[in-house]
Design a protein around this motif. Structure first.
Motif, short mmCIF file in Angstrom:
data_model
loop_
_atom_site.label_atom_id
_atom_site.label_comp_id
_atom_site.label_asym_id
_atom_site.label_seq_id
_atom_site.Cartn_x
_atom_site.Cartn_y
_atom_site.Cartn_z
N LYS A 31 57.31 -63.97 57.15
CA LYS A 31 58.51 -64.22 57.94
C LYS A 31 59.56 -63.20 57.51
CE LYS A 31 60.39 -67.64 54.70
NZ LYS A 31 60.88 -69.03 54.54
N GLU A 32 60.55 -62.97 58.36
CA GLU A 32 61.62 -62.04 58.02
C GLU A 32 62.53 -62.72 57.01
OE1 GLU A 32 64.69 -59.03 60.34
OE2 GLU A 32 63.20 -60.22 61.43
N LEU A 33 62.66 -62.14 55.84
CA LEU A 33 63.39 -62.77 54.75
C LEU A 33 64.89 -62.48 54.84
CD1 LEU A 33 60.81 -61.93 51.94
CD2 LEU A 33 61.14 -64.13 53.09
N PRO A 34 65.73 -63.43 54.37
CA PRO A 34 67.18 -63.25 54.47
C PRO A 34 67.69 -62.18 53.50
CG PRO A 34 66.68 -65.25 53.27
CD PRO A 34 65.37 -64.75 53.80
N PHE A 35 68.64 -61.39 53.96
CA PHE A 35 69.23 -60.37 53.11
C PHE A 35 70.08 -61.01 52.01
CE2 PHE A 35 69.03 -57.89 57.22
CZ PHE A 35 67.93 -57.15 56.84
N TYR A 36 70.21 -60.32 50.91
CA TYR A 36 71.03 -60.78 49.79
C TYR A 36 72.19 -59.81 49.60
CZ TYR A 36 67.56 -57.56 47.80
OH TYR A 36 66.71 -56.50 47.59
N SER A 37 73.15 -60.22 48.81
CA SER A 37 74.33 -59.39 48.58
C SER A 37 74.05 -58.34 47.52
CB SER A 37 75.51 -60.26 48.14
OG SER A 37 75.86 -61.18 49.16
N VAL A 38 74.55 -57.15 47.76
CA VAL A 38 74.41 -56.05 46.81
C VAL A 38 75.75 -55.35 46.68
CG1 VAL A 38 73.31 -53.82 46.36
CG2 VAL A 38 71.96 -55.69 47.30
N GLU A 39 76.17 -55.09 45.46
CA GLU A 39 77.42 -54.37 45.24
C GLU A 39 77.24 -52.90 45.59
OE1 GLU A 39 78.98 -54.90 41.37
OE2 GLU A 39 78.96 -57.10 41.47
N ALA A 40 78.29 -52.31 46.14
CA ALA A 40 78.24 -50.90 46.51
C ALA A 40 77.99 -50.05 45.27
CB ALA A 40 79.54 -50.49 47.18
N GLY A 41 77.15 -49.05 45.43
CA GLY A 41 76.83 -48.18 44.31
C GLY A 41 78.00 -47.29 43.91
N ASN A 42 77.97 -46.81 42.70
CA ASN A 42 79.07 -45.98 42.21
C ASN A 42 78.52 -44.77 41.46
OD1 ASN A 42 81.74 -45.31 41.75
ND2 ASN A 42 81.79 -46.37 39.77
N TYR A 148 70.71 -51.91 53.91
CA TYR A 148 71.44 -51.64 52.68
C TYR A 148 71.93 -50.20 52.58
CZ TYR A 148 69.94 -56.23 51.13
OH TYR A 148 69.75 -57.60 51.03
N GLY A 149 71.87 -49.48 53.68
CA GLY A 149 72.38 -48.12 53.70
C GLY A 149 71.50 -47.13 52.96
N ILE A 150 70.24 -47.45 52.82
CA ILE A 150 69.28 -46.59 52.13
C ILE A 150 68.38 -45.94 53.18
CG2 ILE A 150 67.39 -46.51 50.46
CD1 ILE A 150 68.53 -49.23 49.38
N LYS A 151 68.26 -44.63 53.16
CA LYS A 151 67.43 -43.96 54.16
C LYS A 151 65.96 -44.02 53.75
CE LYS A 151 67.26 -40.21 57.40
NZ LYS A 151 68.04 -39.13 58.03
N PRO A 152 65.09 -44.60 54.58
CA PRO A 152 63.67 -44.69 54.25
C PRO A 152 62.96 -43.35 54.40
CG PRO A 152 64.34 -46.39 55.84
CD PRO A 152 65.42 -45.36 55.80
#
Length: 263
Positions: A31-42, A148-152
């Motif tokens: 099943k499509e799993l729910p997204f979780y919170s991630v802090e912006a990288g620095n 999550y703003g990550i380019k695959p």
């Protein structure tokens, strides 16, 4: 006599139910799993994640990717999480497992990499899971990374000795996979091109091709039987093959890296 017949029918019923459960569980889609919170990288250093199966496990590509990027002038950090034997479904699910759980790759997402290389498909193909199974879970992985703003960076299903790998399996696994091929690939054991075509079609349907970097594995090896120097066995690259794969990936990735990312 009647009692023996009832026992026999009961045992058959149990066997049928057990097999039904086994195959239903084996070929079920996540099943499509729910997204979780991630802090912006620095971070101010180019960061690359790598997720996948045994081709990634043990940091097989980490140093290769790191030094290939350095040679091209890019300071970088490479993080990887590989799960031996994992099919695309588990590779997707691993992204959502809590840190500390077996095979979790959540930490990759939490480190907010700029890119994430996805290397999967060998176990799907060897186990005859079907091209739809493979493409469905690859699309879920891609959507998750993009969220999550990550380019695959997607490596197409790798070339390997599908028939030879199945032939080397134990009797149960061998014939289970041969039977599975009849249901999932019209009886054809060699299925890599079908997996690639299905993923390509799904990427087009989802309008995702412009959002990813697609690495053609044929640039590493287009025919397992013609690249004996690249393979440690029927289903795994050796060091020479891994170096070749790493260089192909970096050549594709470098096309997208801007001079600003050279430190």
């Amino acid at each position: 006599m009647k009692k023996n017949r009832i026992i026999g029918i009961g045992m058959i019923a149990i066997a049928v139910l057990t097999l039904s459960w086994y195959f239903t569980n084996r070929f079920s889609y996540s099943k499509e799993l729910p997204f979780y919170s991630v802090e912006a990288g620095n971070h101010d250093t180019l960061t690359i994640g790598v997720i996948g199966d045994s081709w990634v496990a043990g940091g097989k590509l980490d140093s290769i990717l790191h030094f290939e990027l350095l040679e091209k002038g890019f300071e970088n950090k490479v993080l990887s999480s590989g799960s031996p034997g994992a099919k695309s479904r588990l590779i997707y699910q691993n992204i959502f497992k809590e840190d500390g759980e077996d095979r979790s790759s959540k930490f990759i997402v939490e480190k907010d990499p700029d890119y994430c290389i996805v290397l999967a498909g060998v176990n799907d193909a060897a186990s005859q899971m079907g091209s739809r199974f493979y493409s469905y879970h690859m699309i879920l992985i891609i959507r998750t990374l993009l969220h999550y703003g990550i380019k695959p960076v997607i490596v197409t299903c790798p070339e390997f000795g599908v028939r030879e790998t199945i032939e080397d399996m134990n009797v149960f696994s061998k014939y289970r996979n041969i039977v599975s091929a009849y249901f999932n690939n019209h009886g054809e054991i060699y299925n890599i091109q079908d997996y690639r075509r299905m993923l390509s079609d799904e990427l087009d349907a989802e309008n995702l091709k412009d959002s990813i970097i697609l690495v053609d594995f044929d640039k590493v090896c287009s025919d397992y039987h013609k690249c004996p120097d690249y393979y440690a066995n029927t289903a795994h690259l050796n060091k020479t093959g891994s170096i070749k794969l790493g260089r192909v990936i970096i050549n594709e990735l470098a096309k997208e890296l801007s001079p600003a990312e050279i430190r």
